[in-house]
Design an enzyme around this catalytic site. Structure first.
Site, short mmCIF file in Angstrom:
data_model
loop_
_atom_site.label_atom_id
_atom_site.label_comp_id
_atom_site.label_asym_id
_atom_site.label_seq_id
_atom_site.Cartn_x
_atom_site.Cartn_y
_atom_site.Cartn_z
N LYS A 54 0.85 -1.20 0.00
CA LYS A 54 0.00 0.00 0.00
C LYS A 54 0.88 1.25 0.00
O LYS A 54 0.63 2.20 -0.76
CB LYS A 54 -0.93 0.00 1.23
CG LYS A 54 -2.02 -1.06 1.12
CD LYS A 54 -2.79 -1.26 2.40
CE LYS A 54 -3.73 -2.45 2.28
NZ LYS A 54 -4.42 -2.82 3.51
N GLN A 98 -4.35 -1.30 9.57
CA GLN A 98 -4.19 -2.65 9.02
C GLN A 98 -4.75 -3.68 10.01
O GLN A 98 -4.39 -3.68 11.19
CB GLN A 98 -2.70 -2.92 8.73
CG GLN A 98 -2.43 -4.23 8.05
CD GLN A 98 -3.06 -4.33 6.65
OE1 GLN A 98 -2.96 -3.40 5.86
NE2 GLN A 98 -3.71 -5.45 6.36
N ASP A 121 -11.28 2.86 3.44
CA ASP A 121 -11.62 1.43 3.31
C ASP A 121 -13.13 1.25 3.12
O ASP A 121 -13.58 0.19 2.67
CB ASP A 121 -11.21 0.67 4.59
CG ASP A 121 -9.88 -0.05 4.42
OD1 ASP A 121 -9.53 -0.39 3.27
OD2 ASP A 121 -9.21 -0.29 5.44
#
Ligand code: NAD
Length: 297
Positions: A54, A98, A121
């Protein structure tokens, strides 16, 4: 007839190039770039490799990228305070925590602490609600379903009036992609059926699908005879079915790919189909968030 392969790897490159252009336009218009913080708690090797990917992608697009690593024993209150700091930081437009988090931390509490307008997200209940309403309400569609929709649209598959069958009803894939495909609007307007472990006669539903989206996590669940000739098949499943001699995982999807590609019109491979799209859509959401926070394109 052999199906056209929908390559997520190639479509990713196209989208990343588009995003790079947008970042340049943003710099010209506002003198600023999108900001993404990745918060990694502990040292889970799989999480480290996801976060690294990422970060690399964000950097390649010219984002302002903050890597905030925290020890596995961080107190929940301190993690919540950290999120609050980034909620208020005007240089940050996307906050990514995460998962999984260590057991002593309440994951739901942490995710719900993220400002929904920075939740790239798309997991915050506010964003799930916005997705349900649809149209211009949607700020951040969840990344894997958004990637699936891009693959369908960019492969030239007609969605309007199409019979879409979604295998799986998880909160991160099955339910949101079903909602997205049923919405009014481009790349959607489909007639959607969701099937799952309690569905009677899975095969008969799959056979009706013009677009079959499979997210069950069961290798080779979908048999070739369940596929309507010419259908578009999106295989979301990622199943480790063994190891190579060099210790690399052998991956398989939820669809019997070798046989299915002789019947389907278009099909995604595993790996190289849906997989590369998730991080790409995270980047897209971060760019979207930056425009939103700066005041528009
Ligand atoms: P999940 O386990 O949360 O949900 C699976 C769903 O499939 C459940 O709703 C269940 O009812 C249904 N299901 C399972 N077995 C079935 C069967 N035999 N018949 C009918 N329905 C069945 O999984 P998930 O998080 O939605 O992920 C699904 C798959 O997609 C996994 O293989 C996962 O690794 C993969 N995945 C890939 C990506 C990506 O490529 N970026 C992202 C997310 C998930």
């Amino acid at each position: 007839m052999t199906a056209e392969i929908i390559s997520g790897t190639q479509i990713r490159e196209t989208i990343l190039a588009e995003l790079k252009d947008e970042v340049k336009q943003m710099q010209t218009k506002y003198g600023k770039v999108p900001g993404l913080v990745t918060i990694l708690v502990g040292e889970n090797p799989a999480s480290i490799s996801y976060v690294t990917l990422k970060i690399r992608t964000a950097e390649s697009l010219g984002f302002y990228e903050v890597q905030d690593n925290q020890p596995a024993d961080i107190a929940e209150a301190n993690l919540l305070a950290l999120i609050e700091k980034y909620n208020k930081d005007p240089k940050i437009h996307g906050i990514l925590v995460q998962l999984p988090l260590p057991k002593h931390i309440d994951e739901k509490k942490v995710l719900n602490a993220i400002n929904p307008n920075k939740d790239v997200d798309g997991f915050h209940p506010v964003n799930v609600g916005r997705l349900m309403i649809g149209g211009s309400e949607v700020l951040y569609p969840p990344c894997t379903p958004a990637g699936i929709q891009e693959l369908i649209v960019r492969s030239g598959t007609e969605t309007s009036g199409a019979e879409v069958v979604v295998v799986g009803r998880s909160n991160i894939v099955g339910k949101p992609i079903a909602v997205m495909m049923a919405q009014k609007g481009p790349g959607a307007n489909s007639t959607v059926t969701i099937v799952h472990t309690r569905t009677k006669d899975l095969a008969s539903h799959c056979k009706r699908a013009d677009i079959l989206i499979v997210a069950a996590g069961v290798p080779d669940l979908v048999k070739p005879e369940w596929i309507k000739p010419g259908a578009t098949v999106i295989d979301v499943g990622v199943n480790r079915v063994g190891m190579t001699d060099k210790g690399k995982a052998i991956l398989k999807g939820d669809v019997d790919y070798d046989k299915a590609k002789e019947i389907a019109g278009k099909i995604t491979p595993v790996p190289g189909g849906v997989g590369p799209m998730t991080i790409t859509m995270l980047m897209k959401n971060t760019v979207r968030s930056a425009w939103f926070h700066f005041g528009g394109k």
